[in-house]
Design an enzyme around this catalytic site. Structure first.
Site, PDB file in Angstrom:
ATOM      1  CB  CYS A 243      61.210  45.099 -21.217  1.00 24.31           C
ATOM      2  SG  CYS A 243      61.797  43.797 -21.599  1.00 24.31           S
ATOM      3  CG  ASN A 252      64.975  51.726 -18.424  1.00 27.03           C
ATOM      4  OD1 ASN A 252      65.806  51.373 -18.408  1.00 27.03           O
ATOM      5  ND2 ASN A 252      63.791  52.386 -19.947  1.00 27.03           N
TER       6      ASN A 252
END
Length: 305
Positions: A243, A252
């Site tokens: 991110c 993820n």
């Protein structure tokens, strides 16, 4: 687990081609993105977030999204979605043949300001016009909520606040709301408390889990979510991603790891694990590194023995 649960299907939304690759420093060309998607489809992945119609000025890795969408295999039962933060992005996504589009908000005011330069309330008002146009065009609308288990700027985020944002996304027309542990600090207990709050307001079938693996808790959080009734999860092949607005946040949860968990708990995914591992290896080699998936590493090590 009962016989009925043994055959229960869990939907995997593969976000590697978008959420994963957009946070990689190394540029990935259109041909490589398409080749990755082709391998994912061949492995049995049926829901793929393939593109993001945002300005390449802000997200350079998503340049060429229209070209990607024009080249991906269009097969029965395979669905492609794209991120569309505004009406201009929606128009581009519709022109590219997207069947589903997504808007992204946050449960944290500070993160909302950093990520999309407006308050939570302002973001939801912006999304309303996108939602109306998307639904009028006959495409599905998905909503993302970031920072559901903690914010890099505010710290703890109240589950009730997450539930409020999720309800508002549902009210503007999102058929599914993905709950994102953006910084990966969530634990199974925190995940259960979050879902208890959300499930008081929304049915489990409208919610998806989106876990990052910064602290190694993502698979455990998926398992906790299954116990709470969720049957849709976002994941990223080879653990791609991170991110840009949350320093230190890792990728993820790896799709390989989620599929391994689900298959060994008796759930059906429709995904062939060995072919999925090969897809992860392909994109990892293109990026010049090893897959982040623990399952991929273990299976490849076992084959080498």
């Amino acid at each position: 687990m009962s016989a009925s649960a043994m055959a229960e299907r869990v939907k995997i939304v593969e976000v590697g081609p978008r959420d994963g690759l957009q946070n990689e420093k190394q540029p990935v060309d259109v041909a490589t993105k398409v080749a990755l998607i082709e391998r994912l489809v061949a492995a049995g992945v049926t829901h793929i977030e393939a593109a993001s119609f945002v300005s390449p000025k802000w997200v350079p890795q998503m340049a060429g999204s229209a070209e990607v969408m024009a080249a991906v295999p269009r097969l029965p039962g395979v669905h492609y979605s794209a991120l569309t933060p505004n009406l201009q992005g929606l128009e581009a996504a519709l022109a590219a043949g997207c069947e589903e589009v997504a808007v992204f908000g946050a449960a944290s005011e500070a993160f909302s300001q950093k990520n999309i330069n407006c308050s939570i309330a302002e973001s939801l008002e912006r999304f309303r016009s996108v939602a109306e146009a998307a639904l009028a065009a006959g495409v599905k609308l998905r909503g993302y909520v970031s920072c559901v288990l903690g914010c890099p700027y505010e710290g703890a985020v109240a589950p009730a606040q997450v539930a409020r944002v999720a309800v508002q996304l549902r009210e503007i027309g999102c058929h599914e709301i993905s709950l994102g542990d953006t910084i990966g600090r969530g634990t199974p207990d925190a995940t259960r408390r979050l879902l208890e709050a959300c499930l008081r307001e929304l049915p489990a079938g409208t919610l998806a889990g989106h876990f990052h693996d910064t602290y190694g808790m993502a698979v455990a959080n998926v398992a906790a979510s299954l116990d709470m009734g969720l049957r849709t999860f976002d994941s990223s092949v080879a653990g791609l991603g991170g991110c840009p607005y949350a320093a230190g946040a890792s990728g993820n949860v790896a799709t390989e790891d989620v599929v391994y968990l689900l298959q060994n708990m008796g759930y059906e995914t429709g995904i062939e694990l060995d072919a999925l591992v090969e897809a992860g290896l392909f994109i990892s080699q293109a990026l010049g590194r090893a897959p982040q998936s623990r399952v991929s590493q273990a299976l490849r090590a076992a084959c080498a023995v």
